[in-house]
Motif scaffolding. Structure first.
Motif, PDB file in Angstrom:
ATOM      1  N   VAL A 455       1.096  -1.545   0.289  1.00  0.00           N
ATOM      2  CA  VAL A 455       0.153   0.144   0.033  1.00  0.00           C
ATOM      3  C   VAL A 455       1.464   1.274  -0.086  1.00  0.00           C
ATOM      4  O   VAL A 455       2.193   1.274   1.077  1.00  0.00           O
ATOM      5  CB  VAL A 455      -1.120  -0.074   1.139  1.00  0.00           C
ATOM      6  CG1 VAL A 455       0.050   0.170   2.461  1.00  0.00           C
ATOM      7  CG2 VAL A 455      -1.993   1.514   0.813  1.00  0.00           C
ATOM      8  N   THR A 456       0.725   1.908  -0.713  1.00  0.00           N
ATOM      9  CA  THR A 456       1.067   3.546  -0.399  1.00  0.00           C
ATOM     10  C   THR A 456       0.537   4.467  -1.596  1.00  0.00           C
ATOM     11  O   THR A 456      -0.577   4.962  -2.252  1.00  0.00           O
ATOM     12  CB  THR A 456       2.644   3.416  -2.211  1.00  0.00           C
ATOM     13  OG1 THR A 456       3.202   4.395  -1.870  1.00  0.00           O
ATOM     14  CG2 THR A 456       1.950   2.899  -3.051  1.00  0.00           C
ATOM     15  N   ASP A 457       0.940   5.781  -1.026  1.00  0.00           N
ATOM     16  CA  ASP A 457       0.587   6.933  -1.514  1.00  0.00           C
ATOM     17  C   ASP A 457       1.187   7.614  -2.127  1.00  0.00           C
ATOM     18  O   ASP A 457       0.746   9.199  -2.261  1.00  0.00           O
ATOM     19  CB  ASP A 457      -0.464   8.207   0.371  1.00  0.00           C
ATOM     20  CG  ASP A 457       0.850   8.594   0.535  1.00  0.00           C
ATOM     21  OD1 ASP A 457       1.761   8.072   0.157  1.00  0.00           O
ATOM     22  OD2 ASP A 457       0.965   9.368   1.527  1.00  0.00           O
ATOM     23  N   GLY A 458       2.539   7.307  -2.444  1.00  0.00           N
ATOM     24  CA  GLY A 458       3.143   7.725  -2.571  1.00  0.00           C
ATOM     25  C   GLY A 458       4.932   7.699  -2.995  1.00  0.00           C
ATOM     26  O   GLY A 458       5.688   7.969  -3.033  1.00  0.00           O
ATOM     27  N   ILE A 459       4.505   8.529  -1.189  1.00  0.00           N
ATOM     28  CA  ILE A 459       5.431   9.199  -0.356  1.00  0.00           C
ATOM     29  C   ILE A 459       5.778   7.872   1.204  1.00  0.00           C
ATOM     30  O   ILE A 459       6.234   8.103   1.416  1.00  0.00           O
ATOM     31  CB  ILE A 459       4.549  10.241   0.167  1.00  0.00           C
ATOM     32  CG1 ILE A 459       4.796  11.369  -0.775  1.00  0.00           C
ATOM     33  CG2 ILE A 459       5.547  11.134   0.938  1.00  0.00           C
ATOM     34  CD1 ILE A 459       5.518  11.867  -1.624  1.00  0.00           C
ATOM     35  N   TYR A 460       4.450   7.566   1.840  1.00  0.00           N
ATOM     36  CA  TYR A 460       4.949   6.556   2.637  1.00  0.00           C
ATOM     37  C   TYR A 460       4.031   5.057   1.980  1.00  0.00           C
ATOM     38  O   TYR A 460       2.968   4.730   1.027  1.00  0.00           O
ATOM     39  CB  TYR A 460       4.411   6.756   3.746  1.00  0.00           C
ATOM     40  CG  TYR A 460       4.964   7.716   4.846  1.00  0.00           C
ATOM     41  CD1 TYR A 460       5.682   8.364   4.563  1.00  0.00           C
ATOM     42  CD2 TYR A 460       4.525   9.290   4.711  1.00  0.00           C
ATOM     43  CE1 TYR A 460       6.542   9.553   5.647  1.00  0.00           C
ATOM     44  CE2 TYR A 460       4.541  10.969   4.916  1.00  0.00           C
ATOM     45  CZ  TYR A 460       5.745  10.313   5.713  1.00  0.00           C
ATOM     46  OH  TYR A 460       5.687  11.621   6.330  1.00  0.00           O
ATOM     47  N   GLY A 461       4.421   4.195   2.752  1.00  0.00           N
ATOM     48  CA  GLY A 461       4.308   2.735   2.378  1.00  0.00           C
ATOM     49  C   GLY A 461       4.559   1.494   3.530  1.00  0.00           C
ATOM     50  O   GLY A 461       5.383   1.597   4.128  1.00  0.00           O
ATOM     51  N   ALA A 462       3.607   0.047   2.918  1.00  0.00           N
ATOM     52  CA  ALA A 462       3.678  -0.322   3.791  1.00  0.00           C
ATOM     53  C   ALA A 462       3.935  -1.709   2.555  1.00  0.00           C
ATOM     54  O   ALA A 462       3.456  -1.816   1.733  1.00  0.00           O
ATOM     55  CB  ALA A 462       2.956  -1.089   5.054  1.00  0.00           C
TER      56      ALA A 462
END
Length: 737
Positions: A455-462
């Protein structure tokens, strides 16, 4: 191979005003010739070639009998002719228009056309040899005997858009480029126009064949017989598949694919053959969002994205700025970003782009901050784990896709480490330790699990990897959680049926300076050697910290390792002598035949000893849960919570807030002043059209792709989020609240 077009010289060509008599075809031919002449002439090399050639047109240092995939030194023969032809045309060289040089070119070329050397590897026959010979034609062909030129044509013509190797998505564009150069030499304008359009139309997204039901449920006619894309080419999400196996080829075939297009975009710029704007923009998107985001700072190859090429010396050298510079000449699209990549590569400036990028059709995740870069490599039922060891290269790569997690600050942490590399201790991977690895023909395997994604918002992710080894009786649930100054690595359910040790490797890289560690709050400098340390709080090496939230026993090596390139590549040219390098290796031993073992550690790149002693990252991070069902981490400083649900379940996240998921998936929540402000979700299984979850805080809002409704009776907000579908299945959806 990156073309070497000098920006100043080429810009002059591009800006030439077209007079009424101007001829685009002739102009393009001039540009190609100019590019061929940019390579400097080495007078000593040329002199040696002239003096050592034998009466029959061969060179004594080349084995002309070995035409195997691992051998075929004949490629040096055809390259030598190009070198001589370039020297013949270099005005500043003492070989300029030399009769002796021309005679040697004719002698060497006659030897080739008389023998028509064929390699067991088709690539030489349809790409390597035709490419060299067409360059000879463009450099000196007009001055060669007509019979030699005519005899060379059938060999050059093996590179044509109908050739077996000209399959869509990779080699087709290179083969078409060779044919286009030959058409320039022959003066065939009509066919040239057709071939240039073929090159232009190769820039497109292709549907991955494993998208709908997993790779094993799709019929894929691969190989030379398949004239459709068959999943090969630029993927939705901007990674690259060269073959029908789903292996990430972005930094190998995908790189040369882009360079071949850029080469012709520049050659044809400002002519009637110019490529359409949308095609050039698609290529820029692929270069910036695919190639550059797979690379460390857009400059160094990510070792985690490399396949069999790790067995080649210098494979991790930094990239030239030429591709970015040439794109700047060809288009104004995303100019600022292209300029930054050129400056990063030329001047070594720090990147301004921080990103979290998941290439969902390839199972590859990359993460960048201005001072560090890392990645995670995985595979699923939709992709294979690794490239096959074609041409006897990459012979020990069995586990390099098993959740490999390389870490970089400088970009050269793993430079040429691979002859001394321990291939059963891959950074980030959990591996059963065997007496020896299986045979090379057992390297490539199809993934065995569906739940692989990010999962990512383009800046952070897991990132989550439901890992089931296709090589060993070993399973594990592995996850990674990424923030600004650190990332968290969790493993749970680690179980093995065989009575052999299982280890998770934290890192294995080149040793740079001293290694320090803290055990029971006592800091020590580690003496060189290999040793087990008990109750370790953290380890520090080369400005990267490895923090253990709970005191952990670790095994550490910081000493010389020995191996050879020959162990990993059986090419004729591969050196066989021993190589030694100092290596840092840190791993966790889960014991023999573990059952439900686990690990937790935090990686803190670009840090200092002072920060390690302050334990800042450990204080910012809360590991909420690490079980085979749920793995979750909260960064209290950023107010970000990331949760992996391997099946539906619930977890208490921020104080007094509970999160319920009706389905498997990955969730990232952002908070501000106690309120949820943003939710990102992803479905690694790629089965859902909507992601359904609930939180124990009041939210009442709806948007085009989501609904959030408060239930007074249950004191819960139910949230339903529409997930990307079709070719975007596996990517993330983000909603702002």
């Amino acid at each position: 191979m990156t073309i070497n077009l000098k920006p100043v010289a080429l810009l002059f060509c591009l800006l030439l005003a077209h007079s009424a008599q101007s001829d685009d075809f002739v102009l393009i031919k001039q540009r190609v010739f100019q590019n061929l002449m940019e390579t400097p002439v080495d007078k000593n090399e040329v002199a040696n070639l002239l003096n050592s050639i034998q009466e029959n047109g061969t060179w004594p240092d080349i084995n002309y009998q070995d035409v195997s995939r691992e051998g075929f030194q004949h490629s040096r023969h055809s390259a030598n002719i190009v070198t001589l032809a370039r020297a013949y045309n270099t005005k500043s060289s003492r070989f300029f228009k030399s009769t002796k040089v021309k005679n040697v070119v004719e002698l060497a070329l006659k030897n080739w056309v008389d023998h028509d050397y064929i390699c067991d590897n088709w690539w030489h026959n349809q790409i390597g040899t035709p490419n060299n010979l067409v360059h000879v034609m463009l450099l000196i062909g007009d001055e060669l005997p007509k019979d030699l030129v005519e005899k060379a044509q059938p060999i050059i013509n093996r590179a044509n858009i109908d050739a077996p190797g000209a399959r869509p998505g990779g080699d087709r564009i290179k083969i078409a480029g060779i044919q286009a150069k030959n058409l320039l030499f022959l003066g065939d304008r009509e066919t040239f126009d057709e071939v240039v359009r073929v090159i232009e139309n190769e820039i497109k997204y292709v549907e991955w064949i494993g998208r709908k039901y997993g790779y094993t449920y799709r019929i894929n006619s691969s190989g030379f017989a398949n004239r459709s894309a068959g999943g090969r080419g630029i993927q939705y999400g901007n990674s690259f598949h060269h073959r029908g196996d789903g292996v990430n080829n972005t930094l190998s075939y995908g790189l040369s694919y882009a360079d071949a297009f850029v080469e012709w975009a520049v050659y044809t710029a400002n002519t009637r053959y110019s490529f359409a704007d949308d095609k050039q923009e698609r290529l820029v998107d692929y270069f910036l969002d695919g190639i550059c985001k797979t690379s460390i700072y857009g400059k160094f190859p990510d070792p985690g994205a490399k396949n069999r090429s790790v067995c080649r010396r210098g494979t991790l050298r930094p990239y030239s700025a030429k591709t970015a510079e040439n794109l700047l000449l060809a288009t104004a699209y995303r100019r600022k970003e292209l300029k930054e990549i050129a400056d990063i590569r030329n001047q070594g400036i720090k990147p301004t782009v921080s990103h979290a990028t998941f290439f969902w059709n390839t199972g590859h995740f990359s993460y960048q901050r201005p001072d560090w870069f890392t990645s995670v490599r995985m595979y699923s039922t939709r992709t294979h784990n690794m490239e096959e060891p074609y041409n006897s290269e990459g012979l020990l790569n069995h586990h390099r896709g098993d959740g490999a997690n390389h870490i970089s600050r400088t970009g050269d942490e793993y430079y040429d480490i691979f002859p001394v590399f321990d291939y059963q201790k891959v950074p980030g991977a959990t591996i059963m330790q065997k007496a020896e690895l299986p045979a090379p023909n057992q390297i490539q395997k199809l993934g065995l699990t569906d739940f692989v994604g990010a999962v990512t918002d383009g800046i952070y992710g897991a990132v989550a990897f439901d890992f089931k080894s296709p090589h060993d009786p070993l399973v594990a649930r592995k996850s990674w959680f990424f923030f600004d100054e650190e990332y968290v690595c969790l493993g749970a359910g680690i179980s093995c049926k065989q009575n052999l040790p299982v280890v998770t490797t934290v890192n294995q890289c080149l040793l740079r300076g001293e290694v320090a560690l803290s055990s029971q709050n006592k800091k020590v400098t580690v003496e060189k050697g290999e040793k087990t340390f008990e109750n370790v709080d953290w380890v520090f090496h080369d400005r990267i910290g490895y923090v253990f939230p709970n005191p952990t026993d670790v095994e550490l090596k910081n000493s010389a390792a020995t191996g050879s390139w020959w162990n990993i590549s059986k090419q004729i040219s591969t050196p066989k002598e021993e190589v030694t390098a100092d290596v840092f290796k840190l791993w966790l031993n889960h014991g023999s035949r573990p059952s439900d073992a686990a690990y937790e550690y935090i990686v803190v790149p670009a840090t200092s000893m002072e920060k390690m002693e302050e334990n800042r990252s450990k204080n910012n991070i809360t590991i909420l849960k690490n079980t085979p069902e749920i793995q979750a981490v909260e960064n209290t400083n950023l107010e970000i919570c990331q949760v992996v649900f391997y099946k539906g379940g619930e977890i208490e996240i921020f104080p007094t807030v509970k999160l319920f998921s009706d389905n498997p998936g990955i969730v990232m929540l952002k908070m501000k002043n106690g309120s949820i402000t943003e939710i990102s979700v992803a479905d690694p299984n790629r089965e859902l059209s909507r992601f359904n979850l609930s939180v124990s805080t009041k939210i009442e809002k709806s948007g085009e792709t989501f609904t959030a409704s408060w239930n007074e009776n249950t004191r819960m907000t139910h949230i339903s989020i529409e997930l990307p579908g079709g070719n975007y299945a596996g990517s993330s959806a983000t909603v702002k609240l």
